[in-house]
Design an enzyme around this catalytic site. Structure first.
Site, PDB file in Angstrom:
ATOM      1  N   LYS A 115      46.351  26.669 127.043  1.00 43.42           N
ATOM      2  CA  LYS A 115      47.205  26.643 128.104  1.00 43.42           C
ATOM      3  C   LYS A 115      47.556  28.012 128.588  1.00 43.42           C
ATOM      4  O   LYS A 115      47.753  28.893 127.871  1.00 43.42           O
ATOM      5  CB  LYS A 115      48.626  25.916 127.842  1.00 43.42           C
ATOM      6  CG  LYS A 115      48.591  24.545 127.390  1.00 43.42           C
ATOM      7  CD  LYS A 115      49.763  23.979 127.223  1.00 43.42           C
ATOM      8  CE  LYS A 115      49.915  22.401 126.582  1.00 43.42           C
ATOM      9  NZ  LYS A 115      51.219  21.907 126.386  1.00 43.42           N
ATOM     10  N   ARG A 167      52.359  32.758 123.338  1.00 41.11           N
ATOM     11  CA  ARG A 167      53.033  31.841 122.348  1.00 41.11           C
ATOM     12  C   ARG A 167      52.560  31.841 120.753  1.00 41.11           C
ATOM     13  O   ARG A 167      51.340  31.590 120.762  1.00 41.11           O
ATOM     14  CB  ARG A 167      53.031  30.434 122.835  1.00 41.11           C
ATOM     15  CG  ARG A 167      53.920  29.277 121.849  1.00 41.11           C
ATOM     16  CD  ARG A 167      53.337  28.023 121.977  1.00 41.11           C
ATOM     17  NE  ARG A 167      54.274  27.219 121.140  1.00 41.11           N
ATOM     18  CZ  ARG A 167      53.861  25.938 120.715  1.00 41.11           C
ATOM     19  NH1 ARG A 167      52.656  25.432 121.445  1.00 41.11           N
ATOM     20  NH2 ARG A 167      54.441  25.282 119.962  1.00 41.11           N
ATOM     21  N   MET A 189      51.866   7.565 122.699  1.00 38.53           N
ATOM     22  CA  MET A 189      53.236   6.646 122.997  1.00 38.53           C
ATOM     23  C   MET A 189      53.024   5.623 124.045  1.00 38.53           C
ATOM     24  O   MET A 189      53.322   4.383 123.776  1.00 38.53           O
ATOM     25  CB  MET A 189      54.590   7.363 123.061  1.00 38.53           C
ATOM     26  CG  MET A 189      55.803   6.409 123.002  1.00 38.53           C
ATOM     27  SD  MET A 189      55.967   5.439 121.324  1.00 38.53           S
ATOM     28  CE  MET A 189      56.528   6.720 120.477  1.00 38.53           C
ATOM     29  N   HIS A 192      63.233  17.239 121.529  1.00 41.53           N
ATOM     30  CA  HIS A 192      61.646  17.606 121.959  1.00 41.53           C
ATOM     31  C   HIS A 192      60.839  16.381 121.237  1.00 41.53           C
ATOM     32  O   HIS A 192      60.115  16.562 120.156  1.00 41.53           O
ATOM     33  CB  HIS A 192      61.349  18.952 121.426  1.00 41.53           C
ATOM     34  CG  HIS A 192      59.956  19.254 122.020  1.00 41.53           C
ATOM     35  ND1 HIS A 192      59.607  20.354 122.988  1.00 41.53           N
ATOM     36  CD2 HIS A 192      58.909  18.886 121.953  1.00 41.53           C
ATOM     37  CE1 HIS A 192      58.654  20.413 123.361  1.00 41.53           C
ATOM     38  NE2 HIS A 192      57.718  19.410 122.610  1.00 41.53           N
ATOM     39  N   ASN A 234      49.036  30.321 125.573  1.00 42.56           N
ATOM     40  CA  ASN A 234      49.411  29.121 124.602  1.00 42.56           C
ATOM     41  C   ASN A 234      48.275  28.678 124.033  1.00 42.56           C
ATOM     42  O   ASN A 234      47.714  27.640 124.460  1.00 42.56           O
ATOM     43  CB  ASN A 234      50.464  28.104 125.238  1.00 42.56           C
ATOM     44  CG  ASN A 234      51.051  27.169 124.108  1.00 42.56           C
ATOM     45  OD1 ASN A 234      50.471  27.272 123.018  1.00 42.56           O
ATOM     46  ND2 ASN A 234      52.186  26.395 124.531  1.00 42.56           N
ATOM     47  N   ARG A 272      50.890  13.927 113.071  1.00 49.53           N
ATOM     48  CA  ARG A 272      51.312  14.587 111.999  1.00 49.53           C
ATOM     49  C   ARG A 272      52.289  13.783 111.222  1.00 49.53           C
ATOM     50  O   ARG A 272      52.789  12.713 111.900  1.00 49.53           O
ATOM     51  CB  ARG A 272      52.133  15.716 112.390  1.00 49.53           C
ATOM     52  CG  ARG A 272      51.183  16.849 112.950  1.00 49.53           C
ATOM     53  CD  ARG A 272      52.037  18.060 113.483  1.00 49.53           C
ATOM     54  NE  ARG A 272      51.392  18.911 114.315  1.00 49.53           N
ATOM     55  CZ  ARG A 272      52.098  19.847 114.988  1.00 49.53           C
ATOM     56  NH1 ARG A 272      53.183  19.896 115.162  1.00 49.53           N
ATOM     57  NH2 ARG A 272      51.290  20.373 115.812  1.00 49.53           N
TER      58      ARG A 272
END
Length: 396
Positions: A19, A92, A282, A206, A12, A239
């Protein structure tokens, strides 16, 4: 029939990270190890790996660019027991346009991906580069593309078209949606856990550094927040999400920002980071919100936008049966889930705050009309499953 003891590698790749994971193909994709190279091209690039026995390694590596990081990974992989039994590599691919399922990576597919690489400069160039490196360094190993956009191939036409001149639609400028590998995994898990209810009216959220949501009915994607690129939709870590196009005109006309700078701004300087001016994380913002108004506004806007998308998707679906939280924030931030769901009792969403605090599987009350669930996602495992299925077909 799979060769005995055959393994599979998943990759990925992004602009600043790679990853990876290795699985035993013949044993229902049992994980052997997984890891990542993070903060590529920075002063503190870190290599992490976790083995099947839970043993972990972490160390800094010198990778001045993505190419060097990919070479380091390939050389490390070749030293690992079992890598010589890798039969295929599943990649991916974030941007797949109208590819409805995984495909073997051919010369023509690579050519197509290169042609559209400008659509997604943060992902596609890196993904293409690592495919080509594995092709040259691991000759004979089958490589498979698993597209993030495939899950949304079922979007109805009205959910795809953009309100711009039709000539752009004719060359493929439309809404595609992303995070599809995550959504495919979540739907598989949902069917295992709640059976036929998974075929009802479902919203998948998600929520992470990259955030998107999908409205699913009868197991098929009917709408999603991200659009032509992964920069659209909800506000994210760095973003912007959906943005008035007049903002782009103003910045370019009055601030002298060129197209490359604007793309960098909306993908790497905006979102929670842009609003808070301190962090895209967050958890950092939650710790600062009582003392920093900017952090508080960033958190509040995130919750507000997710709540609005839930409402709009309920209209699209004609109601709601199941709401699923996933992703780094969705799985690990009870206070964010609580704030998003607060005030939605009129829509049948009624949280059990004790279960929510414990990050339980079902966090809604027993009599809640809408089931609210927390399901950890696993994109790497979904890549492994897609690649294994295609490899089996290829070997028939």
């Amino acid at each position: 029939m799979l060769p005995e003891n055959s393994n599979l590698l998943t990759i990925n790749g992004g602009s600043t990270s790679i990853k990876f994971a290795m699985y035993e193909m013949a044993k229902d994709s049992i994980l052997i190890f997984s890891g990542s190279i993070d903060r590529i091209a920075s002063d503190n690039t870190v290599f992490n790996v976790t083995y099947e026995n839970k043993e972990k390694e972490s160390f800094e590596v010198y990778t001045p660019g993505f190419y060097e990081a990919a070479i380091f990974l390939i050389l490390w992989l070749k030293k690992q027991p079992g890598f010589d039994r890798v039969q295929c590599i599943g990649h991916r691919i974030v941007y797949g346009m109208n590819h409805a399922k995984a495909e073997i990576i051919s010369t023509s597919l690579l050519k197509e991906l290169k042609k559209i690489s400008d659509y997604d400069p943060d992902h596609l160039p890196a993904e293409i580069a690592i495919i080509e490196l594995f092709k040259s360094r691991c000759a004979g190993v089958l490589q498979i593309a698993c597209f993030d956009t495939s899950f949304h191939a079922t979007l109805p036409r009205i959910a795809k078209i953009l309100p711009i001149p039709r000539r752009f639609d004719n060359v493929g400028i439309q809404r595609y949606g992303f995070h599809g590998l995550s959504y495919a995994y979540l739907m598989e898990e949902l069917k295992k856990k709640i059976g036929v209810e998974a075929n009802g009216r479902v919203i998948l959220a998600h929520l992470g550094t990259g955030t998107s949501m999908a409205a699913v009915k009868d197991g098929k994607s009917t709408d999603t927040t991200m659009g032509f690129t992964p920069a659209g939709g909800c506000v994210m870590g760095t973003r912007s999400g959906d943005l008035d196009p007049g903002v782009a005109w103003y910045m370019m006309n009055s601030e002298g920002i060129n197209t490359k700078q604007f793309n960098h701004l909306i993908n790497h300087e905006a979102g929670l980071l842009g609003i808070s001016e301190t962090s895209a994380d967050m958890q950092d913002l939650l710790q600062k919100e009582n003392s920093d108004e900017r952090a508080a506004e960033a958190v509040a806007l995130f919750c507000y936008q997710i709540k609005k998308w839930i409402g709009s998707f309920m209209v699209v679906l004609g109601g709601l049966d199941v709401l699923v939280f996933s992703g780094g924030i969705g799985e690990n931030a009870p206070i964010i889930r609580s704030r998003i769901c607060k005030g939605l009792e009129f829509a049948g969403i009624d949280l059990d705050e004790d279960q929510n605090e414990q990050n339980g599987f079902q966090i809604s009350k027993a009599d809640s009309k809408v089931k609210v669930l927390v399901i950890p996602t696993n994109e790497e495992l979904m890549i492994a499953k897609c690649a294994t299925d295609l490899y089996k077909e290829f070997k028939k």
